[in-house]
Design an enzyme around this catalytic site. Structure first.
Site, mmCIF file in Angstrom:
data_model
loop_
_atom_site.group_PDB
_atom_site.id
_atom_site.type_symbol
_atom_site.label_atom_id
_atom_site.label_comp_id
_atom_site.label_asym_id
_atom_site.label_seq_id
_atom_site.Cartn_x
_atom_site.Cartn_y
_atom_site.Cartn_z
ATOM 1 N N LYS A 1 0.698 -1.115 -0.086
ATOM 2 C CA LYS A 1 -0.232 0.161 -0.084
ATOM 3 C C LYS A 1 0.985 1.278 0.029
ATOM 4 O O LYS A 1 0.548 2.362 -0.751
ATOM 5 C CB LYS A 1 -0.850 0.081 1.215
ATOM 6 N N GLN B 1 -4.897 -1.834 9.671
ATOM 7 C CA GLN B 1 -4.618 -3.091 9.319
ATOM 8 C C GLN B 1 -5.159 -4.354 10.183
ATOM 9 O O GLN B 1 -4.810 -4.559 11.072
ATOM 10 C CB GLN B 1 -3.118 -3.244 8.828
ATOM 11 N N ASP C 1 -11.254 2.348 4.076
ATOM 12 C CA ASP C 1 -11.738 0.880 3.963
ATOM 13 C C ASP C 1 -13.152 0.379 4.031
ATOM 14 O O ASP C 1 -13.418 -0.667 3.624
ATOM 15 C CB ASP C 1 -11.092 0.237 5.033
#
Length: 285
Positions: A52, A96, A119
């Protein structure tokens, strides 16, 4: 059989984002910013975060990773999120997953400002997706929809079977398909006779993390296969949830692993972060 090439499409999307970032920078004198929280030393999580970061560098985003020890307290993570919520240079916040057992993951995800939830995991954005309103959509299902669109695959009226009912992939995937007027069925670990359901699918979407779960006899001729799984086989190779070699002989389209859905997930994260940056810039005007 045609491959659905996520690698090629993601490169195309990145090129578009690079141009949009240049334009954004000239208008606002700022660049989109993404912050990532990484807890512990899980190699897979660290690899994803690294990918990322590299993607952010390629398109000209500002990015920062907050690496935290495995034994971090709930309070310490919450403080960091509040700090990032208040930071005008940060447009997207990514936690994460998975987080360690001592951390209340739901509480952490709910603390992220919904306008920075790139997200798409905050209940606010989940709710908007459910009823077909604009918001942030989880990157993997959004990437699948982009891939289907790129290859002009019409979803309306199709029988779509989603195998896997996670909050990150299965449920949002089903919502997106439903919003696109597909007939949707969700299968999961308690589904009786999976094959009976998968044989019905015009479009079969699988994301459960089980190597070769979907075999040739579970798929009808000319079905479209979207393999969202990513697993490491005993020989070290990355493979999906579908027996690619044998299923590919029967289907009309299929995603490879790697190179299918994976690159699209990263591309959609970039796209969501740019969307958030534009939204924040408009609010500041």
């Amino acid at each position: 059989m045609q491959l659905l090439d996520g690698k090629a499409l993601s490169a195309k999307i990145e090129t578009k984002i690079v141009n949009e970032v240049k334009e954004f920078k000239s208008k606002t004198a700022s660049v989109p910013g993404l912050a990532v929280i990484l807890v512990g030393q899980d190699p897979a999580s660290a690899a994803y975060v690294n990918m990322k970061k590299k993607a952010c560098d390629r398109v000209g985003f500002y990015s920062v990773t907050h690496e935290m020890p495995e034994d971090i307290s709930q309070e310490a993570i919450e403080k960091t999120i509040i700090m990032m919520n208040d930071n005008p240079n940060i447009d997207g916040i990514l936690i994460q997953l998975p987080l360690p057992a001592q951390i209340d993951t739901t509480k952490i995800l709910e603390l992220v400002n919904p306008s920075k939830d790139v997200d798409g995991f905050h209940p606010y954005n989940v709710g908007r997706l459910m009823i077909g309103l604009d918001g942030f959509v989880p990157c993997t299902p959004l990437g699948v929809m982009e891939l289907l669109s790129e290859y002009s695959i019409d979803i309306q009226g199709k029988n779509c079977v989603v195998v896997g009912a996670s909050n990150i992939v299965g449920k949002p995937m089903a919502s997106l398909l439903l919003n696109a007027n597909a007939t949707v069925e969700i299968c999961h670990i308690f589904t009786d006779d999976l094959k009976k359901h998968t044989l019905n699918a015009d479009i079969l979407l699988v994301g459960v993390g089980v190597i070769n779960l979907i075999k040739e006899d579970m798929v009808k001729d000319d079905a479209i296969i979207i393999d969202i799984g990513i697993n490491r086989a005993d020989n070290g190779k990355l493979v999906g949830d579908v027996d690619f070699e044998n299923v590919a002989k029967k289907c009309s389209y299929i995603t490879p692993v790697p190179g299918g859905v994976g690159p699209m997930t990263i591309a959609m994260l970039l796209s969501n972060t740019l969307k958030a940056a534009k939204m924040h810039a408009n609010e500041r005007e």
